[in-house]
Design a protein around this motif. Structure first.
Motif, short mmCIF file in Angstrom:
data_model
loop_
_atom_site.label_atom_id
_atom_site.label_comp_id
_atom_site.label_asym_id
_atom_site.label_seq_id
_atom_site.Cartn_x
_atom_site.Cartn_y
_atom_site.Cartn_z
N ASN A 183 45.60 1.38 15.19
CA ASN A 183 44.27 0.76 15.13
C ASN A 183 43.39 1.63 14.24
N ASP A 184 42.63 0.98 13.36
CA ASP A 184 41.72 1.71 12.49
C ASP A 184 40.45 2.16 13.20
N ASN A 185 40.17 1.58 14.35
CA ASN A 185 38.94 1.91 15.08
C ASN A 185 39.26 2.01 16.56
N SER A 186 40.13 2.92 16.88
CA SER A 186 40.62 3.06 18.24
C SER A 186 39.65 3.90 19.07
N SER A 187 39.31 3.40 20.26
CA SER A 187 38.46 4.17 21.17
C SER A 187 39.31 5.24 21.84
N ARG A 188 38.89 6.47 21.68
CA ARG A 188 39.64 7.59 22.25
C ARG A 188 38.99 8.07 23.53
N PHE A 189 38.32 7.18 24.24
CA PHE A 189 37.73 7.49 25.54
C PHE A 189 37.52 6.14 26.24
N GLY A 190 37.37 6.21 27.54
CA GLY A 190 37.04 5.01 28.30
C GLY A 190 35.57 5.02 28.65
N LYS A 191 35.00 3.81 28.74
CA LYS A 191 33.57 3.75 29.06
C LYS A 191 33.29 2.54 29.94
N TYR A 192 32.30 2.72 30.78
CA TYR A 192 31.84 1.66 31.65
C TYR A 192 30.32 1.57 31.49
N ILE A 193 29.85 0.46 30.93
CA ILE A 193 28.43 0.28 30.65
C ILE A 193 27.87 -0.71 31.66
N GLU A 194 26.86 -0.26 32.39
CA GLU A 194 26.15 -1.14 33.32
C GLU A 194 24.88 -1.64 32.63
N ILE A 195 24.80 -2.94 32.42
CA ILE A 195 23.62 -3.56 31.80
C ILE A 195 22.74 -4.09 32.92
N GLY A 196 21.56 -3.52 33.06
CA GLY A 196 20.67 -3.87 34.16
C GLY A 196 19.78 -5.06 33.83
N PHE A 197 19.50 -5.86 34.88
CA PHE A 197 18.66 -7.05 34.74
C PHE A 197 17.58 -7.01 35.82
N ASP A 198 16.44 -7.66 35.52
CA ASP A 198 15.38 -7.76 36.51
C ASP A 198 15.56 -9.05 37.30
N ASN A 199 14.54 -9.39 38.10
CA ASN A 199 14.68 -10.57 38.95
C ASN A 199 14.61 -11.88 38.17
N ARG A 200 14.17 -11.81 36.91
CA ARG A 200 14.23 -12.99 36.05
C ARG A 200 15.45 -12.97 35.14
N PHE A 201 16.34 -11.99 35.40
CA PHE A 201 17.61 -11.86 34.71
C PHE A 201 17.42 -11.61 33.22
N HIS A 202 16.43 -10.78 32.91
CA HIS A 202 16.25 -10.27 31.56
C HIS A 202 16.72 -8.82 31.53
N ILE A 203 17.29 -8.43 30.40
CA ILE A 203 17.79 -7.06 30.28
C ILE A 203 16.62 -6.07 30.36
N ILE A 204 16.76 -5.07 31.22
CA ILE A 204 15.71 -4.05 31.33
C ILE A 204 16.25 -2.66 30.99
N GLY A 205 17.56 -2.51 30.91
CA GLY A 205 18.10 -1.19 30.61
C GLY A 205 19.61 -1.19 30.74
N ALA A 206 20.19 -0.01 30.55
CA ALA A 206 21.64 0.12 30.64
C ALA A 206 21.98 1.57 30.98
N ASN A 207 23.22 1.74 31.43
CA ASN A 207 23.71 3.08 31.74
C ASN A 207 25.19 3.13 31.39
N MET A 208 25.61 4.27 30.84
CA MET A 208 26.97 4.38 30.34
C MET A 208 27.69 5.52 31.07
N ARG A 209 28.91 5.25 31.49
CA ARG A 209 29.78 6.28 32.04
C ARG A 209 31.05 6.34 31.20
#
Length: 1889
Positions: free
Chosen positions: A214-240
Motif C-alpha cells: 500500500n502506498d498510504n498504509s496506516s502504521r498505527f491503529g486509531k479510534y476516533i469518537e465524533i461527538g454530537f449534541d442533542n440536535r445531533f450536530h458535530i461538536i467535537g471529536a477525540n482520537m485514541r
C-alpha cells in the motif's frame, strides 16, 4: 428434498480449482444415490469425472441461478457457501465495477486501486435519510445507518473498519467521517467538522507510510469518537491511537518508505523558511534511503506538506509550533546520519566536529560534548557508586536508533494530544459515533511481537463480531416468533484465554521480562512446558526451539520468539533523555517534561531491526507509582484493548471489511486466492456460515405471493395471502423443516429459494413453449393464406391483362380509320384558310393606314389645345398660391403678437387669487349668454327652414316644365337624322377602293416572294436561337440553383449563428442570474446565522426593559434606511451584548465579517455584471426595435407612394374630364354633340361617373393622410413633447418684420402643407366656368336656341341646388358646433362643481394644489383640441400653455414649501400643547367622567365621491397595519374570499398616499417594515407552502405595482388614462424595487425548498417502487437488509399521491393569484426535482435497473405529461427536465447486444452523461431468467463510442439546483379606486382618499 432432485442433468456445481480456487461445472448425467463420481463439463467444454470423497460422500456445492448472481447482499443467495460468495463478489467487482457488497450486517469493500466518482456531495445527499437496504451498498449507507440509529435509539454507535494493509481501511474511515461532517454539520460556527476532517492529513503525514502492499498504509491503529449534541450536530471529536510502528523510523524494507512527513520536509527543503533545518534530498539521509523508493507515483510531497501545514493551522497549531515540529523531525534525520566508529572492541567514538551531530545539537538546543559523550557511554548504578561504561559500536548505534524512535514517539504523542485539544469542545456531548481504523489479521514468513499483538486484537474483535451476529440472528427469530435451535458457531474464547489469561502467553512474557537474566529462549521453554500439552490451540514447530504456533480463528500462525522480550520492555538510555531535558529548545523540553513521572516508557532498547509498535496514548488516570512506571508494552496494549472492547460493547457496532483484490495494485484486477484468504480472515465466511445454519432466505408474504403467483392455481388464491402462501408451500415443499412461517415473513433454509426459482422457471418455460407453439401456428397459417390470396390475385390480373390487350387492338384499328379521315379533311381546310387569311390581311393593312393618318391629325390639334390650357391655368394658380400663403403667414404673425400680449395679461391675472374667483363667477354669465344665443339661433333656423320650403316648391315646378321641353327636342333631333343621306360620298369611296385593290394585289405577289425567302432564313435563325436559348436556360437554371443554394446556406448559416449567439447570450444571462441568486441565498443564510448568533448572545444576557433588536436580515438598502431611526436602540443592545460576544471566538467573528464583506462585494459585482448583461440584452432588443422601426418606415413609405399614386390618378381623372369637355365642344360643331344626342348622353354619364370616382379618391387620400399623421405622431412622440420649448425660444427671438419675413420664406420652403397646396372649389369659380362654356356652345350650334335656353336653366338649377346644399351644410355645422359648445359648457360646469365639492372636502393646504392640477388638465385638453384644428396655431398655444404651466408649478412649489414649514410648526405647537394639557387632564378627569371633546367642523360628503386610489393612515398606526395585514393574516381566508393580491394593493395604496403628501420618512419606514415583516413571517412559517405561496404572489404583485405606477414609459404602455394618473409623483423607488425583487427571489427559493421537502418522501416510492401497472414488475429474493417492496402497502406513496400533491400546489398558487409565468417556472422546478431524484435513485439501486422497471417509469412519466396537458403547462419546459429520466427508462428497455444497438443508444441518450449510461448498463439486472445481462464487451463499446463527448464526469444530477427565476412584468387591470377593504382585515383606521 433428496439430492437426486437437485443434482440432475444440466445442474451447475462448484469444484475446487488450483488457480481460480473454485471452478464452475455442469452435470452431464443425473446423480443417483451411491454413485462414487459425477460426470461434469467445464465451462471451456472439457469433460471430467469428479470423484467423491469415499468417507464423507459430500457432493460439490451447487451454483445459484443466474438471476441471483450479482446481488447486493450475499445473504440473498439461495446457496450460501464460499464459492457462491467469491463468485458474487467477483461478478460485482469485475463486471459491474461495484466495490461494495453487503454480507448481512457487514459491508465488504474491495479496493479498486482507482479513483471512482462515487464520493461527491451529490452521492452524500442521495444517501442521506435513506434506509440501509433501499440503496446500493456504500460506505455512506453504513454511515447513514449509524447516524440514524444514534438519533433514533439515542445509543452510541461504532463503525469498525478492518482489513490488511492496502485494503483501503484508512480511505473508508475517512469517507465515513466526511459523511458525518457533511450531513450533520456543526452546532456552532467553529467549523468542527472541518477540523475533524483536517486531522486526517496530519495523521496520515506522521503515521502513514509506503509499504510493498500500500502506498498510504496506516502504521498505527486509531479510534476516533465524533461527538454530537442533542440536535445531533458535530461538536467535537477525540482520537485514541494504538501500536505505532516505531521501528519504521530507523529501518525500512525494500520498496518501502519511512513516514510521509520526512519526505515532505526533504522535498520542501528549498523553501526559505526551511533553510535553517539544513535538509537536502531524501537520498542523503540514512533513515529515508534504506527502502530505495523515495518517490510515490502521482504524489507531490511538496503539495502534501502545504496541505499538512494548512491542517495544522486549522487545528490551532500556529507557524512557530509547526517550525518547532519540523525542527525536531529534521534533528531525527541528522541523528540517523551520525557515524559511530570503533575505538576498540569494547568502546566506540564519534569523530570530532561531525557535521550531522552538530546540526542535531543546534536544532535541539543541546551541547555537542554531552550528546557525543552519552551516545557512546552509559551509566551503571550500584548501591554505593555509579560507573560510566563504554559501549561497543553496535550497541551505540542501536542506542542512537532507540533515541530516534523515542523522540518520534514523543512527537507523535504531542501532536495527537494537541489535535484532541483542538477537537474538544465545551458543549455537553449527547452521543458519539466511533470510527475504528485498525489493522487486520496478519501472517508473514517471519512473525514477531507486532504480529502477535495485531492478531490478538483481531481475536478480540472477531469474538465481539460473532456474538453480535448471533445476537441479531436470535432477535430476528424471536421477533417473528418462530421456533429455533441454538446455532453452533466458532467461539474463539479459548484462543483469547491462551493469550491473556493467567499464566497465558502475555503473563509469562511479563514474568520473563522481570527476571534478571531472562531471555527469549527461556521464555520459549516456559511456553512449551505450560501450554504444549494443556491447550490444543498451541503447537511447537518441529524444526525450531525458538518459535511457537497458535491456531487463530483465521489461520495458524508461527511466531519467532527472538526479540519478544526487548520489544516488550521497550527501554531507552536515561542519560540521553536527561541531556534532551536540559535543552534550550522549549518544544523539546515540553515533549519530555513528563518523562520523570511518565506512566510508561516510550523508548526501545537496541533491537535487530524488526517492526516495532507501541501504544502512544497513555492513560491519564494512571497511578504514578514505580510499579505502574514499569508496565510493559504487552500489558499496556492489553489494557488499552480492554478499554476499546468495553467501548465497543457499549455501542451498536457496524462492520466494514476491506478486501485487497491483488498484490500488484492493479485497477479492477481480482485474485481469487488472495480474496479467499482475506474473506476467511475477516469473518465474512463465518457470517455466511451462521446465516446458512438457520434460515438465510426471508420473504414477506406479499413479496412471496407476487413472485410465485405463477405457481398457484386460481382456486388456490384466497383473500388471505398468508393462508394462500401457507397452502402453496405445503404443496410445493414437502419437508416442512425447510421453511418456517413468521408473523410478517416466511423463512427458508439454504437452497429452497433456488428450488422455488427452478419450479418457477420450469412453469414459465412451459408457458413460453405453449405461447411459441400457438404463435408459430398462427404465423404459418397467416403465411399460407397470404400465398393463396397472392396466387388468386396473379390469375385475376393476368386474365384482365389479356382482355385489355384485345380491346386495345380493336380500339387502335378503329382509331386509325378516323385519323385518316380527319387528316385529309384538315389538309384541305388549312389550304382554304390560308387563302382567306391573305385577303383579310391586305384589307386590314390598307384600312389601318388610312385610320392612322386621320388619327395623327386629330391628335396634334388636341394636344396643342391642352398645352395652352395647362400653361394658362398653371400661371393663375401660382399667383394665387403665393398671395394666399403670404396672407396666412402675416395673419399668423399678427395673431402671435396679440397672443403674447394676451399671455402677459393672463399671467398677471393668474397670479392673483381674484382671477380664480372671477373665473367661477364669469362662468354663470357665460352660460346665460350661451343660452340666449341658442334661442336666437333657433329662431333663425325656423326662418331659414321656411325659405327652403318655398325654394323647393318652385324648383320642382320648373324642373317638370324643363323635362317636357327636353323630350320634344329629342324627337325633332331623331327626325333630322333619318333624312340625312350621303350617297355621293359612298360612291367616291368605292372607286378609290377598287384602285387600291389592284395596287394591293401586285404588292401581295412581291410580299409573298419575299416572305418565302424570309421564312427560310428565319427558320434557320430560330433553330440556332433555340439552341442558344436552351443552353442559356440551362446555364441560367444552374446559376439560379447555385445562387439559391448559396443564399439558402448563407441564410441558414446566419440564422444558425444568430440563434447560437442568442442562446449563448440567454445562457450567459441565466448563469449570471443563477450566480446572483445563489449568492443572494448564501448572503441570506449568513445573515440568518449571524442573527442566530446574536440571539444566542443576547439570550444569555438579561435584556433591558424596552430593548428591541433590529432584524439582521435587512438588505443593504434597508439597513441604510433604518440606521438612523434605530441607532439608539442598537447602541443600548450592543452594550448589553458586548460581554457575551467577548466569549465567542473572535477569529470566527472576523472570518464571518470578512466572508460577509466578500459576499457583499461579490454580490455587488454580480449585480453589476447582471446589469451589464441586461444592458446588452436591452441593446440587442433596441437593435431589433430599430429594425422593426425601419420596416415600419418602409411601410410608411409604401403608404406615401400609394398616396402619391392616388393623387396622380386624381390628376389623370381631372385631365380625362377636361378632354371629355373639349371633345364634347369639338363634336358640337358637327352636330354630334347636340343636346339629346347619344354621344352627349354617353359623355354626360362618363362625366358623372368620373366625378363620383373623384370624390371617392379624395376621401381615400384624406384617410391615408390622417393615418400617416397619426403614425408619425406616435413614432415621434418624444420629439414632439420637446418641440414647444424649442419653438417658443425660436419665435421669441424674432423681433422685427425682416426676421418675420425671412422666417416666412423659410417656412414656405420647408413646410409645404397639403392644406395650402389644394383649396376647395369655390361657387363663384364654378359659376364662371359654366358661364364661359356658353359662347362655345352658341358658336357650335347656332340654330339651337331652345337648347341653349335649356342649358342655361340647367346651370341655374345646379347653381341654386349647390348653394342650397352649401347653406344647409353650413347651418348643420353651426348647429353641431353650438351643441358641442353647449355640451362642453355643461361638462365644464359639472367638472367645476365636482372640483368645488372635492376642494371643500380636502384639507386647506391641498385645495390650491387640486385647483392648479385641474387648471393644468384643462389647458392640456385645450391644447390637444387646438392641435387637432390647426397645427400652426397649436404650436403657439403650446408655448403659451407651457409657460403658464411653468408659472403654475413654480407657484405650487412655493406653496408646498410654505405648507411644510407650517406643518412643522403645527406639530411642534401641538406637541407642546399636548404635554401641557396631559397633566391637567389626568388630574381633572376621573374614571367615571366623560371628557368633552372639542367639536370639529363636519363636512357633509357628497354621494358621488371620486376616490384617487390612496389609503391614508397615521404614523402611529403603521405597526398595527403591518401586524394585521402581514403578521397575523391567514392566507386561506384571503385567498378564498377576497381578490388575489389584496395585501399588496393595500400596501401600495398606503405607499401612494405617503408619496402624495411627499413624506419621505413615511415611505421609507413603510417599505422597511413591510420587507422585515414578510421576512419575519417567512422565518416563522417558512415550512408552510400556503403561507410561502401567498407571500410570493403578494410580493410579486407589490413589485409589479411599483413598476406599473412608477412613471416609466416602458411600464405605462398597458395602463389606462386613469391608472396613469395614479403614478408616483415624488419618489423614485427603483432601488427598493431591486430590494423587493431580491426578497421575491428569497421567497421563491423558500417555496422550492418547501415543495421539495413535501415531494421528497413521495418521489422514490411513487415513481420507482410503486407498481403502477400491476403484474409487470417481478420481485427478486432479498437478503437480511430491508428492501422496499414494489407492492404498495398502506401508508406508502403512489404516483397518484404525487399527482394529487402537484394539483394541490397548482390550485393553491392559482387561488393566490400567482403570475402564470411564475407558476410555469415553479412547475418546471418541481418536475426537475422529480426527475433528478428518480434518476439518482435509479443510478444507485441495482434492484431497480430492469426492463419491467423501465416500462413502469415510462408509464409514470406519461401520467406526469398528461397532468401537464390538463393544466395547460406543456410549454413551460417541465417536460424537457424529465428527458434524462425518459432516456434512462428507454435505455433499460432497448436491445443491448450488437454494435447497431450501441450506435442507437449513443444517438438516443443525449441527455445522459457517459458515466450515467455506463452505470445503468452495469446495474442492469434481469428479473427473469429469460432476460440477458449486458456483456462487458458491449459496455466497453459504448464507452469507446462516447469517448469524445465533452461533459461533466458527475454521476448524479444536482437535486439542489434551482433554475434562476425571473419575474416578467405583469400589469394589473384593476383600478385602485375600486378596491374595497373588508372589515375582516381589521383595517378600519385606513381612510380612502
Amino acid at each position: 428434498m433428496a439430492a437426486s432432485e437437485l443434482y440432475t442433468k444440466c445442474a451447475r456445481v462448484w469444484i475446487p480449482d488450483a488457480e481460480e480456487v473454485w471452478a464452475s461445472a455442469e452435470l452431464t448425467k443425473d446423480y443417483k444415490n451411491g454413485d462414487a463420481s459425477l460426470q461434469l463439463a467445464l465451462e471451456d467444454g472439457k469433460t471430467i469425472e469428479h470423484k467423491l470423497d469415499p468417507k464423507t460422500k459430500n457432493l460439490p456445492y451447487l451454483r445459484n441461478p443466474d438471476i441471483l448472481v450479482g446481488e447486493n447482499d450475499l445473504t440473498a443467495l439461495s446457496y450460501l457457501h464460499e464459492p457462491a460468495v467469491l463468485h458474487n463478489l467477483k461478478v460485482r467487482f469485475m463486471d459491474s465495477k461495484l466495490i461494495y457488497t453487503y454480507c448481512g450486517i457487514v459491508l465488504v469493500a474491495i479496493n479498486p486501486y482507482e479513483t471512482l466518482p462515487i464520493y461527491g456531495s451529490d452521492i452524500i445527499n442521495a444517501y442521506s435519510g435513506q434506509n440501509m437496504g433501499d440503496m446500493d451498498p456504500h460506505i455512506f449507507a453504513v454511515a447513514e445507518e449509524a447516524y440514524k440509529q444514534m438519533a433514533r435509539d439515542e445509543r452510541n454507535q461504532s463503525i469498525i473498519v478492518s482489513g490488511e494493509s492496502g485494503a483501503g481501511k484508512t480511505v473508508s474511515a475517512k469517507y465515513a467521517m466526511r459523511y458525518f461532517a457533511t450531513v450533520s454539520g456543526s452546532a456552532s460556527e467553529a467549523n468542527v467538522e472541518d477540523k475533524v476532517l483536517a486531522s486526517n492529513p496530519i495523521m496520515e503525514a506522521i503515521g502513514n507510510a509506503k509499504t510493498t502492499r500500500n502506498d498510504n498504509s496506516s502504521r498505527f491503529g486509531k479510534y476516533i469518537e465524533i461527538g454530537f449534541d442533542n440536535r445531533f450536530h458535530i461538536i467535537g471529536a477525540n482520537m485514541r491511537t494504538y501500536l505505532l510502528e516505531k521501528s519504521r523510523v530507523v529501518f525500512q524494507a525494500d520498496e518501502e518508505r519511512n513516514y510521509h512527513i520526512f519526505y515532505q520536509l526533504c522535498a520542501s527543503a528549498h523553501l526559505p523558511e526551511f533553510k535553517n533545518l539544513k535538509l537536502s534530498s531524501a537520498n542523503d539521509f540514512l533513515y529515508t534511503r534504506q527502502g530505495r523508493s523515495p518517490v510515490i507515483d502521482g504524489v507531490d510531497d511538496t503539495k502534501e506538506l502545504c496541505t499538512t501545514r494548512k491542517a495544522f493551522l486549522l487545528l490551532g497549531i500556529n507557524e512557530s509550533y509547526q517550525m518547532g515540529l519540523f525542527q525536531v523531525l529534521a534533528a531525527i534525520l541528522h541523528l540517523g546520519n551520525v557515524e559511530i566508529k570503533d575505538r576498540d572492541s569494547d568502546s566506540s567514538v564519534i569523530p570530532p566536529n561531525n557535521r550531522h551531530l552538530t546540526a542535531f545539537c543546534e536544532l535541539v538546543g543541546v551541547t555537542y560534548q554531552d550528546m557525543s559523550q552519552w551516545l557512546c557511554h552509559r551509566k551503571l548504578k550500584t548501591a554505593s557508586e555509579t560507573y560510566i561504561k563504554t559501549l561497543p559500536r553496535l550497541q551505540a548505534t542501536n542506542a542512537r536508533d532507540a533515541l530516534s524512535k523515542h523522540i518520534y514517539a514523543k512527537l507523535f504523542n504531542w501532536i495527537v494530544e494537541h489535535v484532541n485539544k483542538a477537537l474538544i469542545t465545551n458543549m455537553k456531548q449527547h452521543s458519539f459515533i466511533g470510527v475504528l481504523d485498525i489493522y487486520g489479521f496478519e501472517t508473514f514468513e517471519i512473525n514477531s511481537f507486532e504480529q502477535f499483538c495485531i492478531n490478538y486484537a483481531n481475536e478480540k474483535l472477531q469474538q465481539q463480531f460473532n456474538m453480535h451476529v448471533f445476537k441479531l440472528e436470535q432477535e430476528e427469530y424471536m421477533k417473528e416468533q418462530i421456533p429455533w435451535t441454538l446455532i453452533d458457531f466458532y467461539d474463539n474464547q479459548p484462543c483469547i484465554n491462551l493469550i491473556e489469561a493467567k499464566m497465558g502467553i502475555l503473563d509469562l512474557l511479563d514474568e520473563e521480562c522481570k527476571m534478571p537474566k531472562g531471555s527469549d529462549d527461556s521464555w520459549a521453554q516456559k511456553l512449551y512446558n505450560t501450554h504444549l500439552k494443556t491447550c490444543s490451540l498451541f503447537e511447537k514447530p518441529r524444526m525450531s526451539n525458538r518459535a511457537f504456533i497458535i491456531q487463530h480463528f483465521a489461520d495458524k500462525v508461527e511466531y519467532q520468539c527472538e526479540g519478544f522480550l526487548e520489544k516488550n520492555k521497550d527501554t531507552v538510555n536515561e542519560d540521553q533523555i536527561n541531556v534532551l531535558k536540559a535543552s534550550k529548545f522549549d518544544l523539546l523540553v515540553e515533549l519530555f517534561q513528563d518523562e520523570g513521572k511518565a506512566t510508561s516508557p516510550t523508548g526501545q532498547v537496541p533491537g535487530t531491526g524488526g517492526r516495532t509498535r507501541l501504544s502512544i496514548k497513555p492513560d491519564k488516570g494512571r497511578d504514578k507509582s514505580s510499579k505502574e512506571h514499569k508496565k510493559t508494552v504487552g500489558c499496556q496494549f492489553r489494557n488499552s484493548l480492554q478499554m476499546l472492547m468495553e467501548t465497543l460493547n457499549a455501542t451498536t457496532p457496524h462492520y466494514v471489511r476491506c478486501i485487497k483484490p491483488n498484490d500488484f495494485k492493479m485497477a479492477f484486477s481480482f485474485d481469487p486466492k488472495r480474496a479467499v484468504q482475506q474473506l476467511r480472515a475477516c469473518g465474512v465466511l463465518e457470517t455466511i456460515r451462521i446465516s446458512a445454519a438457520g434460515f438465510p432466505s426471508r420473504w414477506t408474504y406479499q413479496e412471496f405471493f407476487s413472485r410465485y403467483r405463477v405457481l398457484m392455481k386460481q382456486k388456490d388464491v384466497l383473500p388471505d395471502k398468508r393462508l394462500t402462501c401457507r397452502n402453496v408451500l405445503e404443496k410445493l415443499v414437502q419437508d416442512q423443516d425447510k421453511y418456517q412461517f413468521g408473523k410478517t415473513k416466511i423463512f427458508f433454509r439454504a437452497g429452497q429459494v433456488a428450488y422455488l426459482e427452478k419450479l418457477r422457471a420450469d412453469k414459465l418455460r412451459a408457458a413460453c413453449i405453449r405461447i411459441q407453439k400457438t404463435i408459430r401456428c398462427w404465423l404459418a397459417r397467416k403465411k399460407y393464406l397470404r400465398k393463396r390470396s397472392a396466387a388468386i390475385t396473379i390469375q385475376r390480373f393476368t386474365r384482365g391483362y389479356q382482355a385489355r390487350c384485345l380491346a386495345k387492338f380493336m380500339r387502335r384499328t378503329q382509331a386509325a380509320t378516323f385519323i385518316q379521315k380527319y387528316q385529309r379533311m384538315y389538309v384541305e381546310k388549312k389550304r382554304y384558310r390560308q387563302k382567306q387569311a391573305a385577303a383579310l390581311a391586305m384589307q386590314t393593312i390598307l384600312r389601318a393606314y388610312m385610320a392612322r393618318q386621320k388619327y395623327q391629325g386629330l391628335l396634334r390639334e388636341a394636344k396643342a389645345v391642352i398645352i395652352q390650357k395647362r400653361i394658362r391655368g398653371w400661371l393663375a394658380r401660382c399667383w394665387y398660391k403665393r398671395c394666399l400663403v403670404s396672407i396666412v403667414y402675416l395673419q399668423c404673425c399678427i395673431r402671435r403678437m396679440r397672443a403674447r400680449h394676451e399671455l402677459k395679461k393672463l399671467k398677471i391675472e393668474a397670479r392673483s387669487v381674484e382671477h380664480f374667483k372671477k373665473l367661477n363667477k364669469g362662468m354663470e354669465n357665460k352660460i346665460m349668454q350661451l343660452q340666449r344665443r341658442i334661442d336666437e339661433q333657433t329662431k333663425d333656423n325656423r326662418s331659414v327652414n321656411e325659405k327652403l320650403v318655398s325654394l323647393e316648391n318652385s324648383y320642382t315646378t320648373e324642373s317638370e316644365r324643363m323635362r317636357a321641353e327636353l323630350t320634344r327636342l329629342r324627337g325633332a333631333e331623331e327626325d333630322a337624322k333619318n333624312k340625312a343621306n350621303q350617297v355621293t360620298s359612298l360612291q367616291e369611296q368605292l372607286e378609290k377602293l377598287r384602285k387600291e385593290l389592284s395596287v394591293t394585289q401586285q404588292e401581295k405577289k412581291t410580299i409573298e416572294d419575299w416572305a418565302h425567302t424570309y421564312r427560310d432564313e428565319m427558320e434557320k435563325m430560330v433553330s440556332e436561337l433555340k439552341d442558344q436559348n436552351g443552353t442559356l436556360k440551362k446555364d441560367k437554371d444552374d446559376l439560379n440553383r447555385l445562387i439559391q443554394e448559396q443564399s439558402q446556406q448563407m441564410t441558414e448559416k446566419m440564422t444558425r449563428a444568430i440563434v447560437e449567439e442568442t442562446q449563448q447570450l440567454e445562457t450567459d444571462l441565466n448563469e449570471e442570474r443563477s450566480r446572483y441568486q445563489n449568492l443572494l441565498t448564501e448572503h441570506l443564510r449568513l445573515e440568518e446565522k449571524y442573527d442566530d448568533l446574536k440571539e444566542m448572545a443576547l439570550s444569555s444576557n438579561v435584556s433591558k426593559p424596552g430593548h428591541r433588536r433590529t432584524d439582521s436580515t435587512h438588505s443593504s438598502n434597508e439597513s441604510e434606511y433604518t440606521y438612523n431611526s434605530e441607532y439608539a436602540e442598537l447602541e443600548e443592545g450592543s452594550r448589553a451584548a458586548e460581554d457575551v460576544t467577548r466569549g465567542i471566538d473572535t477569529s470566527l467573528t472576523l472570518k464571518l465579517q470578512k466572508r460577509l464583506t466578500e459576499l457583499e462585494q461579490e454580490k455587488q459585482s454580480l449585480r453589476n455584471e447582471l446589469e451589464n448583461k441586461e444592458d446588452q440584452f436591452q441593446r440587442a432588443r433596441a437593435r431589433d426595435d430599430a429594425q422593426f422601426k425601419k420596416a415600419r418606415g418602409a411601410e410608411l413609405e409604401y403608404e406615401s407612394l400609394k398616396r402619391q399614386e392616388l393623387e396622380s390618378e386624381n390628376k389623370k381623372l381631372k385631365h380625362d374630364l377636361a378632354d371629355m369637355r373639349q371633345s364634347l365642344l369639338g363634336d358640337a360643331a358637327t352636330g354630334a354633340g347636340a343636346p339629346g344626342s347619344p354621344a352627349y348622353k354617353v359623355l354626360l354619364d362618363q362625366l358623372n361617373a368620373s366625378c363620383e370616382e373623384l370624390e371617392v379618391r379624395k376621401e381615400e387620400v384624406l384617410i391615408l393622410r390622417s393615418q400617416l399623421v397619426s403614425q408619425k405622431e406616435a413614432m415621434h412622440h418624444k420629439e414632439t413633447m420637446t418641440e414647444p420649448s424649442v419653438y417658443a425660444d425660436d419665435v421669441s427671438k424674432l423681433k422685427d418684420a425682416d426676421e418675420l419675413k425671412q422666417a416666412y420664406v423659410g417656412l414656405k420652403d420647408t413646410n409645404r402643407s397639403p392644406r395650402f397646396m389644394r383649396q376647395p372649389l369655390e361657387v363663384s369659380d364654378l359659376l364662371s366656368r359654366l358661364r364661359s362654356a356658353a359662347p362655345d356652345f352658341h358658336k357650335l350650334n347656332e340654330d339651337g336656341e331652345l337648347w341653349l335656353v335649356n342649358q342655361g336653366l340647367k346651370e341655374t338649377s345646379r347653381l341654386l341646388e349647390h348653394q342650397l346644399q352649401t347653406q344647409r351644410r353650413t347651418y348643420d355645422n353651426e348647429v353641431e358646433s353650438l351643441r358641442g359648445e353647449l355640451q362642453n359648457v355643461k361638462e365644464e360646469n359639472n367638472r367645476q362643481q365636482q372640483l368645488l365639492a372635492q376642494n371643500l372636502q380636502l384639507p386647506p393646504e391641498a385645495r390650491i394644489e387640486a385647483s392648479l392640477q385641474h387648471e393644468i388638465t384643462r389647458l392640456t385638453n385645450e391644447n390637444l383640441e387646438l392641435m387637432a384644428e390647426d397645427p400652426t396655431a397649436s404650436q403657439e398655444a403650446r408655448v403659451i400653455i407651457l409657460r403658464r404651466m411653468v408659472d403654475l408649478m413654480e407657484q405650487l412649489e412655493k406653496q408646498d414649501r410654505t405648507i411644510r414649514k407650517l406643518k412643522k410648526q403645527l406639530k411642534v405647537y401641538s406637541k407642546r400643547i399636548g404635554e401641557m394639557g396631559a397633566g391637567q387632564t389626568e388630574g381633572q378627569t376621573s374614571p367615571g367622567q366623560v371628557v368633552d371633546e372639542p367639536i370639529h367642523p363636519v363636512n357633509i360628503p357628497r354621494r358621488e365621491k371620486d376616490f384617487q386610489g390612496m389609503l391614508e393612515y397615521k404614523k402611529e398606526d403603521e405597526l398595527k397595519l403591518v401586524k394585521n395585514l402581514i403578521l397575523e393574516l391567514k392566507p386561506r381566508g384571503v385567498a378564498v374570499n377576497l381578490i388575489p393580491g389584496l395585501p399588496a394593493y393595500i400596501l401600495f395604496m398606503c405607499l401612494r398616499h405617503a408619496d402624495y403628501v411627499n413624506d419621505d420618512q413615511k415611505v421609507r419606514t413603510l417599505l422597511t417594515s413591510t420587507i422585515n415583516s414578510i421576512k419575519k413571517i417567512l422565518k416563522k412559517r417558512g415550512d408552510d407552502f400556503e403561507t410561502v405561496s401567498f407571500w410570493l404572489s403578494n410580493t410579486c404583485r407589490f413589485l409589479h405595482c411599483l413598476k406599473q405606477y412608477s412613471g416609466d414609459e416602458a411600464f405605462m404602455r398597458h395602463n389606462t388614462s386613469r391608472q396613469n394618473e395614479h403614478c408616483l409623483s415624488n419618489f423614485d423607488l427603483a432601488e427598493y424595487r431591486q430590494v423587493i425583487s431580491d426578497l421575491a427571489i428569497q421567497i421563491y427559493q423558500q417555496l422550492i425548498k418547501c415543495m421539495e421537502n413535501i415531494l421528497q418522501p413521495m418521489i422514490v416510492s411513487g415513481m420507482l417502487e410503486h407498481e403502477t401497472i400491476q403484474g409487470v414488475s417481478g420481485v427478486k429474493p432479498t437478503g437480511l437488509r430491508k428492501r422496499t417492496s414494489s407492492i404498495a402497502d398502506e401508508g406508502t406513496y403512489t404516483l397518484e399521491s404525487i399527482l394529487r400533491q402537484l394539483s394541490a400546489f397548482h390550485s393553491t398558487m392559482c387561488q393566490h393569484g400567482t403570475d402564470p409565468e411564475l407558476i410555469k417556472q415553479v412547475v418546471k422546478q418541481q418536475f426537475y426535482i422529480i426527475g433528478a431524484v428518480t434518476l439518482n435513485n435509479l443510478l444507485l439501486r441495482k434492484d431497480m435497473c430492469s426492463w419491467s422497471k423501465g416500462m413502469q417509469i415510462r408509464y409514470n412519466v406519461s401520467q406526469l405529461e398528461e397532468w401537464l396537458r390538463d393544466k395547460g403547462l406543456m410549454t413551460c419546459g417541465a417536460k424537457e427536465t424529465l428527458e434524462p429520466l425518459i432516456q434512462a427508462a428507454q435505455l433499460l428497455q432497448v436491445k443491448k447486444k450488437t454494435d447497431e444497438d450501441a450506435e442507437a443508444i449513443c444517438s438516443m441518450c443525449l441527455a445522459l452523461t457517459t458515466a450515467q449510461i455506463v452505470k445503468v448498463l452495469n446495474l442492469y439486472t434481469p428479473v427473469n431468467e429469460f432476460e440477458e445481462r449486458v456483456s462487458v464487451a458491449f459496455i466497453r463499446t459504448i464507452q469507446t463510442r462516447l469517448r469524445d463527448r465533452c461533459e461533466s464526469p458527475q454521476l448524479l444530477m444536482d437535486t439542489k439546483m434551482i433554475y434562476p427565476v425571473t419575474f416578467p412584468f405583469s400589469p394589473s387591470s384593476l383600478a385602485l379606486e375600486t378596491i374595497q377593504i373588508p372589515t375582516s382585515l381589521n383595517l378600519g383606521f385606513l381612510c380612502r382618499v
